[in-house]
Motif scaffolding. Structure first.
Motif, PDB file in Angstrom:
ATOM      1  N   GLN A  32       0.832  -1.262  -0.107  1.00  0.00           N
ATOM      2  CA  GLN A  32       0.075  -0.124   0.069  1.00  0.00           C
ATOM      3  C   GLN A  32       0.755   1.278  -0.274  1.00  0.00           C
ATOM      4  O   GLN A  32       0.496   2.212  -0.286  1.00  0.00           O
ATOM      5  CB  GLN A  32      -0.903   0.019   1.120  1.00  0.00           C
ATOM      6  CG  GLN A  32      -2.142  -1.171   1.190  1.00  0.00           C
ATOM      7  CD  GLN A  32      -3.144  -0.903   0.259  1.00  0.00           C
ATOM      8  OE1 GLN A  32      -3.396   0.391  -0.229  1.00  0.00           O
ATOM      9  NE2 GLN A  32      -3.241  -1.772  -0.664  1.00  0.00           N
ATOM     10  N   ASN A  34       2.711   2.648  -2.020  1.00  0.00           N
ATOM     11  CA  ASN A  34       2.761   3.156  -3.324  1.00  0.00           C
ATOM     12  C   ASN A  34       1.253   3.342  -3.968  1.00  0.00           C
ATOM     13  O   ASN A  34       1.194   4.039  -5.005  1.00  0.00           O
ATOM     14  CB  ASN A  34       3.579   2.542  -4.521  1.00  0.00           C
ATOM     15  CG  ASN A  34       4.969   2.459  -4.008  1.00  0.00           C
ATOM     16  OD1 ASN A  34       5.545   3.603  -4.261  1.00  0.00           O
ATOM     17  ND2 ASN A  34       5.399   1.270  -3.857  1.00  0.00           N
ATOM     18  N   ASN A  35       0.368   3.380  -3.153  1.00  0.00           N
ATOM     19  CA  ASN A  35      -1.225   3.587  -3.603  1.00  0.00           C
ATOM     20  C   ASN A  35      -1.449   5.056  -3.425  1.00  0.00           C
ATOM     21  O   ASN A  35      -1.500   5.745  -2.465  1.00  0.00           O
ATOM     22  CB  ASN A  35      -2.117   2.700  -2.716  1.00  0.00           C
ATOM     23  CG  ASN A  35      -3.620   2.969  -3.107  1.00  0.00           C
ATOM     24  OD1 ASN A  35      -3.985   3.475  -3.887  1.00  0.00           O
ATOM     25  ND2 ASN A  35      -4.160   1.837  -2.415  1.00  0.00           N
ATOM     26  N   ALA A  38      -4.425   5.674  -1.121  1.00  0.00           N
ATOM     27  CA  ALA A  38      -4.382   5.265   0.204  1.00  0.00           C
ATOM     28  C   ALA A  38      -5.255   5.902   1.177  1.00  0.00           C
ATOM     29  O   ALA A  38      -5.146   7.156   1.320  1.00  0.00           O
ATOM     30  CB  ALA A  38      -2.997   4.739   0.740  1.00  0.00           C
ATOM     31  N   ASN A 115     -13.528   7.999  -4.534  1.00  0.00           N
ATOM     32  CA  ASN A 115     -13.150   6.380  -4.833  1.00  0.00           C
ATOM     33  C   ASN A 115     -14.344   5.606  -4.776  1.00  0.00           C
ATOM     34  O   ASN A 115     -14.691   5.233  -3.658  1.00  0.00           O
ATOM     35  CB  ASN A 115     -12.261   6.220  -3.784  1.00  0.00           C
ATOM     36  CG  ASN A 115     -10.972   7.170  -3.674  1.00  0.00           C
ATOM     37  OD1 ASN A 115     -10.327   7.680  -4.755  1.00  0.00           O
ATOM     38  ND2 ASN A 115     -10.505   7.377  -2.461  1.00  0.00           N
ATOM     39  N   THR A 123      -8.360   0.076  -5.600  1.00  0.00           N
ATOM     40  CA  THR A 123      -9.151   1.363  -5.077  1.00  0.00           C
ATOM     41  C   THR A 123      -8.995   1.925  -6.775  1.00  0.00           C
ATOM     42  O   THR A 123      -8.036   1.970  -7.528  1.00  0.00           O
ATOM     43  CB  THR A 123      -8.093   2.157  -4.454  1.00  0.00           C
ATOM     44  OG1 THR A 123      -7.800   1.364  -3.287  1.00  0.00           O
ATOM     45  CG2 THR A 123      -8.713   3.429  -4.015  1.00  0.00           C
ATOM     46  N   PHE A 154      -5.506   1.727  -8.317  1.00  0.00           N
ATOM     47  CA  PHE A 154      -4.434   0.725  -7.783  1.00  0.00           C
ATOM     48  C   PHE A 154      -4.996  -0.567  -7.463  1.00  0.00           C
ATOM     49  O   PHE A 154      -6.056  -0.630  -6.792  1.00  0.00           O
ATOM     50  CB  PHE A 154      -4.094   1.670  -6.508  1.00  0.00           C
ATOM     51  CG  PHE A 154      -2.785   1.022  -6.029  1.00  0.00           C
ATOM     52  CD1 PHE A 154      -1.357   1.193  -6.635  1.00  0.00           C
ATOM     53  CD2 PHE A 154      -2.922   0.362  -4.871  1.00  0.00           C
ATOM     54  CE1 PHE A 154      -0.288   0.540  -5.818  1.00  0.00           C
ATOM     55  CE2 PHE A 154      -1.711  -0.556  -4.371  1.00  0.00           C
ATOM     56  CZ  PHE A 154      -0.597  -0.209  -4.859  1.00  0.00           C
ATOM     57  N   ALA A 156      -3.843  -4.222  -5.830  1.00  0.00           N
ATOM     58  CA  ALA A 156      -3.083  -4.915  -5.029  1.00  0.00           C
ATOM     59  C   ALA A 156      -3.591  -6.436  -4.533  1.00  0.00           C
ATOM     60  O   ALA A 156      -3.402  -6.581  -3.150  1.00  0.00           O
ATOM     61  CB  ALA A 156      -2.710  -3.868  -3.869  1.00  0.00           C
ATOM     62  N   GLN A 162       2.134  -5.240  -7.678  1.00  0.00           N
ATOM     63  CA  GLN A 162       0.822  -4.344  -7.763  1.00  0.00           C
ATOM     64  C   GLN A 162       1.065  -3.353  -9.000  1.00  0.00           C
ATOM     65  O   GLN A 162       2.020  -2.967  -9.524  1.00  0.00           O
ATOM     66  CB  GLN A 162       0.936  -3.358  -6.593  1.00  0.00           C
ATOM     67  CG  GLN A 162       0.724  -4.076  -5.336  1.00  0.00           C
ATOM     68  CD  GLN A 162       1.996  -4.389  -4.540  1.00  0.00           C
ATOM     69  OE1 GLN A 162       3.019  -3.831  -4.726  1.00  0.00           O
ATOM     70  NE2 GLN A 162       2.329  -5.674  -4.248  1.00  0.00           N
ATOM     71  N   GLY A 164      -1.286  -0.115 -11.648  1.00  0.00           N
ATOM     72  CA  GLY A 164      -2.285   0.728 -11.749  1.00  0.00           C
ATOM     73  C   GLY A 164      -1.989   2.047 -12.694  1.00  0.00           C
ATOM     74  O   GLY A 164      -1.042   1.734 -13.569  1.00  0.00           O
TER      75      GLY A 164
END
Length: 267
Positions: A32, A34-35, A38, A115, A123, A154, A156, A162, A164
């Protein structure tokens, strides 16, 4: 700034050998880190060092530093991200070849993402995108108010891989009447491969399309990053060389993308 980021990256690599393995939920936290959507407040410091440009004098260069702040709203259903660029352009004098640098603030951008998919494994969000003509020098901005949309996803589902992307489009609707209008889009695919203990391979190039001036840049990036969790803060440091595979107009030929991302996880 580029040298400092590289130094910090290697210091974090050594330090995190002990810290990262002691934290619970480390694989999921790394996935997460690099999301961009998040559900955590985030502060990012990014830098693009561009020593070589296409269709430009040999010694011309750019350096674009970004400070980005992201804040989730309504328990993560909405996300506000504000980005402020600090730009430097180096343009050789056509007579004596002396490189003249221009430094200052660029055009500040913000987008609000709704979102509509918000899960630990996926996400997806979309929302309005706005850029204000805040540049301190005319060479560092467009002089135009620009509006459009941003869409980001994104995925994961795997703790190892992962991926996106971020898609934005904007066009000018107000501003300095003496400056030309804008109509630009950007596609940023991103991909991350976890190697373990917080270390990962990465790529997040930005494919830029300037429809107004028939210019484009399609780079490919491959770099390495390190995630370090210290108490309730996730530190994510990375370095990523990028090379343009396809370009038209004056665009980056080679650039070095470095950054430090901070996610504040709360208690």
């Amino acid at each position: 700034m580029k040298i400092r980021l590289i130094t910090l990256f290697f210091l974090a690599s050594i330090f995190s050998m002990k810290v990262y393995g002691q934290e619970s939920g480390a694989p999921q936290s790394a996935a997460q880190a690099n999301n961009p959507l998040a559900n955590m407040t985030a502060l990012n410091f990014h830098n693009y060092y561009i020593p070589r440009l296409t269709d430009a004098p040999k010694d011309a260069y750019l350096n674009n530093a970004w400070v980005r702040f992201a804040k989730p709203i309504s328990e993560g259903k909405w996300l506000l991200r504000v980005s402020a660029p600090l730009n430097t352009t180096g343009i050789p004098d056509p007579v004596d070849g002396t490189v003249n640098s221009i430094n200052g603030l660029g055009d500040v951008n913000a987008f609000m993402s709704y979102n509509f998919v918000s899960k630990p494994t996926a996400t997806v969000g979309i929302g309005p995108n706005l850029t204000a003509p805040t540049a301190s020098e005319s060479a560092l901005g467009t002089g135009k108010w620009q509006g459009g949309f941003a869409m980001v996803a994104f995925i994961a589902k795997s703790a190892v891989f992962q991926f996106g992307g971020l898609v934005t489009w904007q066009t000018s609707f107000a501003g300095d009447s003496d400056r030309s209008g804008t109509n630009v889009a950007a596609v940023q695919p991103f991909y991350f491969w976890q190697l373990g203990k917080g270390t990962y391979l990465r790529g997040a190039p930005i494919w830029a399309f300037d429809f107004k001036n028939d210019a484009l840049s399609v780079p490919l990036g491959l770099g390495i990053g390190k995630v370090v969790k210290v108490e309730n803060t996730m530190f994510n440091l990375f370095i990523e060389p990028q090379y343009s595979l396809l370009h038209a107009g004056t665009q980056p030929q080679f650039q070095l993308f470095t950054g430090i991302n901070l996610q504040f996880m709360g208690k």
